[in-house]
Design a protein around this motif. Structure first.
Motif, PDB file in Angstrom:
ATOM      1  N   GLY A   1       0.801  -1.192   0.000  1.00 33.49           N
ATOM      2  CA  GLY A   1       0.000   0.000   0.000  1.00 33.49           C
ATOM      3  C   GLY A   1       0.847   1.261   0.000  1.00 33.49           C
ATOM      4  O   GLY A   1       2.076   1.213  -0.043  1.00 33.49           O
ATOM      5  N   GLY A   2       0.166   2.380   0.076  1.00 33.64           N
ATOM      6  CA  GLY A   2       0.856   3.656   0.074  1.00 33.64           C
ATOM      7  C   GLY A   2       1.609   3.934   1.355  1.00 33.64           C
ATOM      8  O   GLY A   2       2.750   4.383   1.329  1.00 33.64           O
ATOM      9  N   LEU A   3       0.986   3.629   2.514  1.00 31.58           N
ATOM     10  CA  LEU A   3       1.611   3.934   3.793  1.00 31.58           C
ATOM     11  C   LEU A   3       0.969   3.096   4.894  1.00 31.58           C
ATOM     12  O   LEU A   3      -0.245   2.964   4.957  1.00 31.58           O
ATOM     13  N   SER A   4       1.800   2.534   5.766  1.00 33.51           N
ATOM     14  CA  SER A   4       1.332   1.839   6.961  1.00 33.51           C
ATOM     15  C   SER A   4       1.895   2.594   8.159  1.00 33.51           C
ATOM     16  O   SER A   4       3.106   2.760   8.281  1.00 33.51           O
ATOM     17  N   VAL A   5       1.011   3.064   9.038  1.00 37.81           N
ATOM     18  CA  VAL A   5       1.431   3.909  10.155  1.00 37.81           C
ATOM     19  C   VAL A   5       1.229   3.157  11.465  1.00 37.81           C
ATOM     20  O   VAL A   5       0.129   2.694  11.757  1.00 37.81           O
ATOM     21  N   VAL A   6       2.294   3.047  12.275  1.00 41.99           N
ATOM     22  CA  VAL A   6       2.199   2.324  13.545  1.00 41.99           C
ATOM     23  C   VAL A   6       2.244   3.250  14.762  1.00 41.99           C
ATOM     24  O   VAL A   6       2.002   2.810  15.872  1.00 41.99           O
ATOM     25  N   GLY A   7       2.548   4.531  14.576  1.00 42.12           N
ATOM     26  CA  GLY A   7       2.549   5.506  15.665  1.00 42.12           C
ATOM     27  C   GLY A   7       1.615   6.646  15.322  1.00 42.12           C
ATOM     28  O   GLY A   7       0.981   6.653  14.272  1.00 42.12           O
ATOM     29  N   ASN A   8       1.509   7.632  16.197  1.00 43.85           N
ATOM     30  CA  ASN A   8       0.672   8.802  15.933  1.00 43.85           C
ATOM     31  C   ASN A   8       1.228   9.577  14.748  1.00 43.85           C
ATOM     32  O   ASN A   8       2.437   9.594  14.512  1.00 43.85           O
ATOM     33  N   SER A   9       0.330  10.252  14.002  1.00 43.43           N
ATOM     34  CA  SER A   9       0.807  10.972  12.823  1.00 43.43           C
ATOM     35  C   SER A   9      -0.086  12.146  12.463  1.00 43.43           C
ATOM     36  O   SER A   9      -1.271  12.168  12.795  1.00 43.43           O
ATOM     37  N   ASN A  18      -3.230   5.172  -6.745  1.00 40.13           N
ATOM     38  CA  ASN A  18      -2.936   3.894  -7.404  1.00 40.13           C
ATOM     39  C   ASN A  18      -2.063   2.957  -6.580  1.00 40.13           C
ATOM     40  O   ASN A  18      -1.186   2.277  -7.126  1.00 40.13           O
ATOM     41  N   ASN A  19      -2.288   2.889  -5.287  1.00 35.39           N
ATOM     42  CA  ASN A  19      -1.583   1.947  -4.419  1.00 35.39           C
ATOM     43  C   ASN A  19      -2.442   0.705  -4.214  1.00 35.39           C
ATOM     44  O   ASN A  19      -3.664   0.771  -4.300  1.00 35.39           O
ATOM     45  N   THR A  20      -1.789  -0.417  -3.905  1.00 32.06           N
ATOM     46  CA  THR A  20      -2.491  -1.680  -3.695  1.00 32.06           C
ATOM     47  C   THR A  20      -1.944  -2.377  -2.460  1.00 32.06           C
ATOM     48  O   THR A  20      -0.729  -2.408  -2.252  1.00 32.06           O
ATOM     49  N   ALA A  21      -2.847  -2.949  -1.655  1.00 30.37           N
ATOM     50  CA  ALA A  21      -2.461  -3.739  -0.486  1.00 30.37           C
ATOM     51  C   ALA A  21      -3.608  -4.682  -0.148  1.00 30.37           C
ATOM     52  O   ALA A  21      -4.727  -4.525  -0.640  1.00 30.37           O
ATOM     53  N   THR A  22      -3.343  -5.653   0.703  1.00 32.95           N
ATOM     54  CA  THR A  22      -4.395  -6.563   1.143  1.00 32.95           C
ATOM     55  C   THR A  22      -5.480  -5.793   1.881  1.00 32.95           C
ATOM     56  O   THR A  22      -6.669  -5.942   1.609  1.00 32.95           O
ATOM     57  N   PHE A  23      -5.083  -4.950   2.837  1.00 34.26           N
ATOM     58  CA  PHE A  23      -5.978  -4.056   3.565  1.00 34.26           C
ATOM     59  C   PHE A  23      -5.396  -2.648   3.479  1.00 34.26           C
ATOM     60  O   PHE A  23      -4.199  -2.465   3.649  1.00 34.26           O
ATOM     61  N   THR A  36      -4.254  12.621  12.149  1.00 40.82           N
ATOM     62  CA  THR A  36      -4.961  13.726  11.518  1.00 40.82           C
ATOM     63  C   THR A  36      -4.489  13.801  10.073  1.00 40.82           C
ATOM     64  O   THR A  36      -3.284  13.823   9.810  1.00 40.82           O
ATOM     65  N   ILE A  37      -5.444  13.813   9.151  1.00 40.53           N
ATOM     66  CA  ILE A  37      -5.134  13.916   7.720  1.00 40.53           C
ATOM     67  C   ILE A  37      -5.781  15.197   7.213  1.00 40.53           C
ATOM     68  O   ILE A  37      -6.987  15.392   7.351  1.00 40.53           O
ATOM     69  N   ILE A  38      -4.955  16.079   6.630  1.00 39.20           N
ATOM     70  CA  ILE A  38      -5.396  17.414   6.212  1.00 39.20           C
ATOM     71  C   ILE A  38      -5.034  17.641   4.750  1.00 39.20           C
ATOM     72  O   ILE A  38      -3.900  17.367   4.327  1.00 39.20           O
ATOM     73  N   ASN A  39      -5.977  18.182   3.983  1.00 37.31           N
ATOM     74  CA  ASN A  39      -5.736  18.569   2.590  1.00 37.31           C
ATOM     75  C   ASN A  39      -5.035  17.473   1.784  1.00 37.31           C
ATOM     76  O   ASN A  39      -4.070  17.722   1.079  1.00 37.31           O
ATOM     77  N   SER A  40      -5.543  16.263   1.893  1.00 36.79           N
ATOM     78  CA  SER A  40      -4.928  15.134   1.205  1.00 36.79           C
ATOM     79  C   SER A  40      -5.952  14.426   0.327  1.00 36.79           C
ATOM     80  O   SER A  40      -7.161  14.585   0.503  1.00 36.79           O
ATOM     81  N   THR A  41      -5.461  13.628  -0.637  1.00 43.91           N
ATOM     82  CA  THR A  41      -6.311  12.928  -1.586  1.00 43.91           C
ATOM     83  C   THR A  41      -5.982  11.447  -1.608  1.00 43.91           C
ATOM     84  O   THR A  41      -4.810  11.070  -1.645  1.00 43.91           O
ATOM     85  N   PHE A  42      -7.043  10.627  -1.582  1.00 42.42           N
ATOM     86  CA  PHE A  42      -6.936   9.176  -1.715  1.00 42.42           C
ATOM     87  C   PHE A  42      -7.754   8.787  -2.935  1.00 42.42           C
ATOM     88  O   PHE A  42      -8.978   8.876  -2.913  1.00 42.42           O
ATOM     89  N   SER A  43      -7.080   8.362  -3.998  1.00 43.01           N
ATOM     90  CA  SER A  43      -7.782   8.073  -5.246  1.00 43.01           C
ATOM     91  C   SER A  43      -7.130   6.909  -5.984  1.00 43.01           C
ATOM     92  O   SER A  43      -5.898   6.835  -6.072  1.00 43.01           O
ATOM     93  N   GLY A  44      -7.960   6.012  -6.503  1.00 42.70           N
ATOM     94  CA  GLY A  44      -7.471   4.910  -7.321  1.00 42.70           C
ATOM     95  C   GLY A  44      -6.751   3.820  -6.550  1.00 42.70           C
ATOM     96  O   GLY A  44      -6.062   2.993  -7.144  1.00 42.70           O
TER      97      GLY A  44
END
Length: 85
Positions: A1-9, A18-23, A36-44
Protein backbone atom coordinates in the motif's frame (compact mmCIF):
# COMPACT_ATOMS: atom_id res chain seq x y z
CA UNK A 1 0.00 0.00 0.00
CA UNK A 2 0.86 3.66 0.07
CA UNK A 3 1.61 3.93 3.79
CA UNK A 4 1.33 1.84 6.96
CA UNK A 5 1.43 3.91 10.15
CA UNK A 6 2.20 2.32 13.54
CA UNK A 7 2.55 5.51 15.67
CA UNK A 8 0.67 8.80 15.93
CA UNK A 9 0.81 10.97 12.82
CA UNK A 10 -0.22 14.15 11.05
CA UNK A 11 -0.37 13.86 7.28
CA UNK A 12 -0.80 17.04 5.30
CA UNK A 13 -0.91 17.92 1.58
CA UNK A 14 -0.31 14.33 0.40
CA UNK A 15 -1.70 12.31 -2.49
CA UNK A 16 -2.17 8.54 -2.23
CA UNK A 17 -2.78 7.36 -5.80
CA UNK A 18 -2.94 3.89 -7.40
CA UNK A 19 -1.58 1.95 -4.42
CA UNK A 20 -2.49 -1.68 -3.70
CA UNK A 21 -2.46 -3.74 -0.49
CA UNK A 22 -4.40 -6.56 1.14
CA UNK A 23 -5.98 -4.06 3.57
CA UNK A 24 -5.77 -0.26 3.25
CA UNK A 25 -4.55 0.31 -0.29
CA UNK A 26 -3.93 4.02 0.34
CA UNK A 27 -3.09 3.94 4.04
CA UNK A 28 -3.32 1.51 6.97
CA UNK A 29 -3.69 3.03 10.45
CA UNK A 30 -2.79 0.79 13.39
CA UNK A 31 -4.57 0.19 16.70
CA UNK A 32 -4.55 2.68 19.61
CA UNK A 33 -2.97 5.54 17.68
CA UNK A 34 -4.14 9.04 16.75
CA UNK A 35 -4.02 10.48 13.21
CA UNK A 36 -4.96 13.73 11.52
CA UNK A 37 -5.13 13.92 7.72
CA UNK A 38 -5.40 17.41 6.21
CA UNK A 39 -5.74 18.57 2.59
CA UNK A 40 -4.93 15.13 1.21
CA UNK A 41 -6.31 12.93 -1.59
CA UNK A 42 -6.94 9.18 -1.71
CA UNK A 43 -7.78 8.07 -5.25
CA UNK A 44 -7.47 4.91 -7.32
CA UNK A 45 -6.23 2.77 -4.41
CA UNK A 46 -7.33 -0.83 -3.88
CA UNK A 47 -7.54 -3.46 -1.14
CA UNK A 48 -7.12 -6.77 -2.95
CA UNK A 49 -8.28 -9.25 -0.30
CA UNK A 50 -9.96 -7.12 2.32
CA UNK A 51 -11.44 -3.74 3.06
CA UNK A 52 -10.46 -0.11 2.99
CA UNK A 53 -9.35 0.62 -0.55
CA UNK A 54 -8.59 4.23 0.41
CA UNK A 55 -8.10 4.01 4.20
CA UNK A 56 -8.14 1.09 6.62
CA UNK A 57 -8.56 2.36 10.18
CA UNK A 58 -7.82 -0.45 12.66
CA UNK A 59 -9.34 1.08 15.83
CA UNK A 60 -7.27 4.26 15.62
CA UNK A 61 -8.60 7.78 16.24
CA UNK A 62 -8.86 9.51 12.86
CA UNK A 63 -9.62 13.13 12.00
CA UNK A 64 -10.04 14.02 8.30
CA UNK A 65 -10.04 17.69 7.25
CA UNK A 66 -10.51 19.06 3.73
CA UNK A 67 -9.55 15.75 2.15
CA UNK A 68 -10.87 13.83 -0.85
CA UNK A 69 -11.54 10.08 -0.90
CA UNK A 70 -12.69 8.96 -4.36
CA UNK A 71 -12.57 6.04 -6.79
CA UNK A 72 -11.01 3.53 -4.40
CA UNK A 73 -11.98 -0.16 -4.49
CA UNK A 74 -11.83 -3.24 -2.30
CA UNK A 75 -12.49 -6.97 -2.56
CA UNK A 76 -15.40 -6.31 -0.21
CA UNK A 77 -17.33 -3.93 -2.46
CA UNK A 78 -19.05 -2.01 0.36
CA UNK A 79 -15.74 -0.81 1.83
CA UNK A 80 -13.87 0.80 -1.06
CA UNK A 81 -13.43 4.26 0.45
CA UNK A 82 -12.76 3.73 4.17
CA UNK A 83 -13.29 1.09 6.83
CA UNK A 84 -13.08 1.74 10.54
CA UNK A 85 -13.01 -1.26 12.87
Amino acid sequence: GGLSVVGNSTIENCTFYNNTATFGGGIYLNTATTHTIINSTFSGNSATSGRGGGIYNNSATLTLRNSTIANNTSASAAYGAIISN
